[in-house]
Write an enzyme that holds these catalytic residues in place. Structure first.
Site, mmCIF file in Angstrom:
data_model
loop_
_atom_site.group_PDB
_atom_site.id
_atom_site.type_symbol
_atom_site.label_atom_id
_atom_site.label_comp_id
_atom_site.label_asym_id
_atom_site.label_seq_id
_atom_site.Cartn_x
_atom_site.Cartn_y
_atom_site.Cartn_z
ATOM 1 C CD GLU A 90 -3.053 -0.988 2.197
ATOM 2 O OE1 GLU A 90 -4.234 -1.137 1.844
ATOM 3 O OE2 GLU A 90 -2.721 -0.765 3.372
ATOM 4 C CB CYS A 331 0.663 6.287 11.599
ATOM 5 S SG CYS A 331 1.168 7.881 11.076
HETATM 6 N N1 SAH Z 1 9.242 0.668 10.326
HETATM 7 C C1 SAH Z 1 9.454 2.076 10.283
HETATM 8 C C2 SAH Z 1 8.620 2.735 9.226
HETATM 9 C C3 SAH Z 1 7.138 2.703 9.474
HETATM 10 S S1 SAH Z 1 6.642 4.298 9.809
HETATM 11 C C4 SAH Z 1 9.221 2.659 11.662
HETATM 12 O O1 SAH Z 1 8.820 1.925 12.557
HETATM 13 O O2 SAH Z 1 9.487 3.821 11.867
HETATM 14 C C5 SAH Z 1 5.056 4.104 10.475
HETATM 15 C C6 SAH Z 1 4.914 4.917 11.720
HETATM 16 O O3 SAH Z 1 3.596 4.710 12.267
HETATM 17 C C7 SAH Z 1 5.890 4.484 12.792
HETATM 18 O O4 SAH Z 1 6.261 5.591 13.558
HETATM 19 C C8 SAH Z 1 5.027 3.549 13.590
HETATM 20 O O5 SAH Z 1 5.549 3.296 14.858
HETATM 21 C C9 SAH Z 1 3.719 4.290 13.597
HETATM 22 N N2 SAH Z 1 2.567 3.460 13.932
HETATM 23 C C10 SAH Z 1 2.457 2.138 13.767
HETATM 24 N N3 SAH Z 1 1.237 1.724 14.179
HETATM 25 C C11 SAH Z 1 0.587 2.812 14.601
HETATM 26 C C12 SAH Z 1 -0.718 3.032 15.112
HETATM 27 N N4 SAH Z 1 -1.587 2.023 15.270
HETATM 28 N N5 SAH Z 1 -1.080 4.291 15.416
HETATM 29 C C13 SAH Z 1 -0.216 5.318 15.224
HETATM 30 N N6 SAH Z 1 1.015 5.170 14.739
HETATM 31 C C14 SAH Z 1 1.416 3.933 14.437
#
Ligand code: SAH
Length: 342
Positions: A90, A331
């Site tokens: 996606e 996110c």
């Molecule tokens: N793997 C990398 C890139 C993904 S970025 C990383 O972890 O940074 C996606 C972002 O969304 C990351 O900051 C992740 O922690 C955040 N994220 C993941 N699940 C989420 C959720 N349910 N609600 C809000 N943010 C979330």
């Protein structure tokens, strides 16, 4: 077939030379692909017939197939894209006051196992190539007839777990002969793969770095983000200090606020102590709901209190506006398949 989107200009030059095609042709091919948006070799009229025949036989320009496209109430668009081997990823296009920004995936699935993130729930399938990262931008550009110039690598996957391809992607995206996206308009986010933060720092790129922190206490972070068992908070912070020293660039820390888990006043105080004096800011994201998530998402989050404490301690904070949650495009909501109910 060789996907030309995988190549930096230098790599394309080498590849063409190996196949007895003049090195001057690489710039022409780049120009057709990235400036003129021509993806058929037969239309690359300044190449010789023989060169075109060679490219037709051995090479491809790997744009992706749009399997599905959804638009949120707030205008955010989510694309379900199919790769050559049938895998799905996606990509999300968001509209901010300062313009459009595309959020691309770096892997098919993810190994990291973060408790709150949908991207990891179906496990890991494979890394994306640099070309497949580039192709996400080009495919969306082509589908919508636009030219997006702000990119965040914050979709499915952990880019620092696919470092080599990710760096190649950055080179092609950033090259003025390529997509020509300024370093400051490129952002990468990592859950904290410490050795790669050092490598990234040493490259001194102008690319923005974001760290998904979410918790300062190691015992709790181990539970939320298993990667913490290998790279604990203090190691991440040390690596970040090194990055700042090397690049003089500000880091952003992502903090997904989960009611009753990591949003207490004492969590905010601990975060303030951890980041005090650092060239950074905190991006607070009210946690988004995912189907498999085990948190109580209805629990009110202490957003104002949490941010207030950070500000009082001199830490810059922004609260991220939630975009696209009605189509599971926010996110942590991206996954490598269709999800029921959307
Ligand atoms: N793997 C990398 C890139 C993904 S970025 C990383 O972890 O940074 C996606 C972002 O969304 C990351 O900051 C992740 O922690 C955040 N994220 C993941 N699940 C989420 C959720 N349910 N609600 C809000 N943010 C979330």
């Amino acid at each position: 077939m060789i996907d030309l989107l995988n190549f930096t200009l230098e790599q394309l030059t080498d590849y063409l030379l190996e196949n007895n095609i003049s090195k001057f042709k690489s710039k022409q091919v780049f120009d057709w692909i990235y400036k003129k948006n021509i993806y058929r070799f037969d239309e690359m009229t300044n190449l010789s017939k023989d060169d075109r025949a060679f490219l037709n036989e051995h090479c491809t320009i790997g744009l992706l197939m749009v399997k599905d496209q959804m638009t949120s109430k707030d205008g955010t668009k989510k694309f379900l894209l199919e790769l050559k081997d049938g895998q799905l990823i996606e990509t999300v296009l968001m509209e901010y006051t300062y313009g459009l920004s595309i959020c691309i995936s770096s892997q098919v699935g993810c190994k990291m196992g973060c408790e709150f993130c949908a991207s990891t729930k179906l496990g890991f399938e494979r890394n994306l190539t640099a070309g497949e990262m580039i192709a996400q931008i080009m495919t969306v550009n082509q589908t919508l007839g636009m030219s997006i110039d702000r990119v965040v690598v914050m979709g499915i996957g952990e880019p620092f777990d696919n470092f080599e391809h990710f760096i190649n992607f950055i080179k092609i995206a950033n090259d003025h002969h390529g997509l020509d996206i300024g370093g400051r308009k490129l952002t990468v986010s990592t859950c904290g793969i410490v050795p790669k933060i050092y490598e990234f720092a040493d490259m001194k790129l102008q690319v923005n770095l974001s760290i998904s922190l979410h918790e300062t206490d190691d015992a709790k972070r181990n539970e939320l983000m298993p990667v913490n068992r290998k790279y604990p908070v203090s190691d991440i912070i040390e690596a970040c200090r090194y990055y700042i020293e090397k690049t003089n660039r500000r880091i952003s820390f992502e903090y997904a606020l989960i009611g009753g888990e990591n949003d207490s006043d004492s969590s905010a105080k601990n975060l303030s102590v951890l980041l005090k004096g650092m060239l950074c800011y905190v991006n607070v994201i009210p946690v988004n709901k995912i189907a498999e998530g085990k948190f109580n998402y209805d629990k009110k989050k202490n957003i104002e209190g949490f941010c207030g404490i950070l500000r009082k301690n001199g830490i810059m904070v922004t609260v991220r506006r939630e975009l696209g949650s009605d189509i599971n495009a926010s996110c942590g909501q991206l996954r490598r398949s269709h999800i029921d109910g959307v």
